[in-house]
Design a protein around this motif. Sequence first.
Motif, short mmCIF file in Angstrom:
data_model
loop_
_atom_site.label_atom_id
_atom_site.label_comp_id
_atom_site.label_asym_id
_atom_site.label_seq_id
_atom_site.Cartn_x
_atom_site.Cartn_y
_atom_site.Cartn_z
N ILE A 1 26.12 -8.68 -23.64
CA ILE A 1 26.38 -9.01 -25.00
C ILE A 1 25.44 -8.11 -26.09
O ILE A 1 25.91 -7.82 -27.02
CB ILE A 1 25.79 -10.65 -25.13
N LYS A 2 24.25 -7.88 -25.85
CA LYS A 2 23.31 -6.99 -26.51
C LYS A 2 24.14 -5.81 -26.67
O LYS A 2 24.13 -5.18 -27.70
CB LYS A 2 21.98 -7.01 -25.92
N ALA A 3 24.69 -5.13 -25.54
CA ALA A 3 25.40 -3.84 -25.96
C ALA A 3 26.52 -4.08 -26.79
O ALA A 3 26.76 -3.14 -27.57
CB ALA A 3 25.67 -3.12 -24.60
N ILE A 4 27.23 -5.22 -26.91
CA ILE A 4 28.20 -5.42 -27.83
C ILE A 4 27.72 -5.44 -29.12
O ILE A 4 28.08 -4.84 -30.17
CB ILE A 4 29.24 -6.77 -27.33
N PHE A 5 26.55 -6.05 -29.36
CA PHE A 5 26.03 -6.15 -30.84
C PHE A 5 25.58 -4.86 -31.22
O PHE A 5 25.46 -4.69 -32.45
CB PHE A 5 24.99 -7.34 -30.65
N PHE A 6 25.00 -4.14 -30.23
CA PHE A 6 24.42 -2.76 -30.64
C PHE A 6 25.62 -1.66 -30.67
O PHE A 6 25.30 -0.44 -31.23
CB PHE A 6 23.42 -2.51 -29.72
N ALA A 7 26.76 -1.89 -30.00
CA ALA A 7 27.90 -1.00 -30.18
C ALA A 7 28.25 -0.34 -31.53
O ALA A 7 28.64 0.91 -31.49
CB ALA A 7 29.17 -1.56 -29.52
N ASP A 8 28.34 -0.95 -32.50
CA ASP A 8 28.77 -0.63 -33.80
C ASP A 8 27.59 -0.07 -34.90
O ASP A 8 27.55 0.26 -35.98
CB ASP A 8 29.65 -1.54 -34.60
N GLY A 9 26.27 0.07 -34.15
CA GLY A 9 25.36 0.64 -34.58
C GLY A 9 24.68 -0.58 -35.76
O GLY A 9 23.73 -0.01 -36.41
N ASP A 10 25.09 -1.57 -35.88
CA ASP A 10 24.78 -2.62 -36.77
C ASP A 10 24.41 -3.94 -36.10
O ASP A 10 25.30 -4.76 -35.95
CB ASP A 10 25.78 -2.76 -38.10
N PHE A 11 22.95 -4.33 -35.77
CA PHE A 11 22.78 -5.59 -35.29
C PHE A 11 22.11 -6.46 -36.36
O PHE A 11 21.17 -6.52 -36.72
CB PHE A 11 21.58 -5.05 -34.25
N ASP A 12 23.34 -7.05 -37.19
CA ASP A 12 23.03 -7.92 -38.41
C ASP A 12 22.63 -9.13 -38.10
O ASP A 12 22.31 -9.61 -36.76
CB ASP A 12 24.05 -7.88 -39.18
N ILE A 13 22.16 -10.06 -38.91
CA ILE A 13 21.53 -11.27 -38.85
C ILE A 13 22.34 -12.24 -38.34
O ILE A 13 22.23 -13.08 -37.55
CB ILE A 13 21.03 -11.80 -40.27
N THR A 14 23.83 -12.19 -38.57
CA THR A 14 24.78 -12.88 -37.74
C THR A 14 24.77 -12.81 -36.34
O THR A 14 24.85 -13.65 -35.65
CB THR A 14 26.28 -12.80 -38.32
N GLU A 15 24.75 -11.33 -35.96
CA GLU A 15 24.86 -11.29 -34.60
C GLU A 15 23.48 -11.58 -33.77
O GLU A 15 23.25 -12.12 -32.93
CB GLU A 15 25.21 -9.74 -34.36
N GLN A 16 22.27 -11.42 -34.49
CA GLN A 16 21.11 -11.92 -34.04
C GLN A 16 21.05 -13.35 -33.78
O GLN A 16 20.53 -13.87 -32.65
CB GLN A 16 19.95 -11.50 -35.03
N ASN A 17 21.65 -14.19 -34.87
CA ASN A 17 21.68 -15.57 -34.77
C ASN A 17 22.57 -16.11 -33.50
O ASN A 17 22.07 -16.99 -32.72
CB ASN A 17 22.09 -16.19 -36.00
N MET A 18 23.61 -15.16 -33.26
CA MET A 18 24.53 -15.59 -32.42
C MET A 18 23.93 -15.31 -31.09
O MET A 18 24.15 -15.82 -30.01
CB MET A 18 25.90 -14.69 -32.37
N LEU A 19 23.30 -14.13 -30.82
CA LEU A 19 22.51 -13.79 -29.76
C LEU A 19 21.76 -14.97 -29.36
O LEU A 19 21.35 -15.40 -28.15
CB LEU A 19 21.62 -12.63 -29.74
N MET A 20 20.85 -15.51 -30.25
CA MET A 20 19.98 -16.77 -30.14
C MET A 20 20.53 -17.78 -29.37
O MET A 20 20.16 -18.40 -28.59
CB MET A 20 18.90 -16.90 -31.27
N CYS A 21 21.61 -18.07 -30.06
CA CYS A 21 22.31 -19.26 -29.78
C CYS A 21 22.97 -19.30 -28.29
O CYS A 21 23.10 -20.25 -27.44
CB CYS A 21 23.43 -19.76 -30.82
N LEU A 22 23.70 -17.97 -28.21
CA LEU A 22 24.35 -17.68 -26.88
C LEU A 22 23.37 -17.82 -25.70
O LEU A 22 23.34 -18.32 -24.57
CB LEU A 22 25.14 -16.50 -26.63
N THR A 23 21.92 -17.34 -25.70
CA THR A 23 20.96 -17.29 -24.93
C THR A 23 20.42 -18.94 -24.79
O THR A 23 20.75 -19.03 -23.59
CB THR A 23 19.80 -16.59 -25.54
N ARG A 24 20.53 -19.58 -25.31
CA ARG A 24 20.31 -21.10 -25.39
C ARG A 24 21.17 -21.67 -24.79
O ARG A 24 20.96 -22.60 -23.66
CB ARG A 24 19.70 -21.80 -26.66
#
Length: 111
Positions: A83-106
């Motif tokens: 999932i982290k690789a997907i978020f970084f794939a387009d070169g932009d790990f924006d706040i929406t993606e950061q929040n999604m990562l936190m939610c999915l982790t939980r």
Amino acid sequence: MNRIDWTRDELVAYILLFAANADFKESEVERKLIISKVDKESFKEIHEEFEDDNDYQSIKKITASLEQHLYTKEDIDLLLEDIKAIFFADGDFDITEQNMLMCLTRLFKKA
């Protein structure tokens, strides 16, 4: 929720599609990365299903399928790395993606 009859590859494709769409845009780079993890036919079928689901349905399907496939802590950790690789794939790990990562982790830690 009824049993979801996904293979592990289909589950991974669905989760990665869910992550790729966290910022409301799915790039070609993200699509290629997902296809590198699963076969093209699974990707196509799951993509069609994903397009018909809302966020609530997606989360319910993901959690039900994670439980069905008996994902271990190690499996979850590997999935989160993808999932982290997907978020970084387009070169932009924006706040929406950061929040999604936190939610999915939980969410995954509870499954």
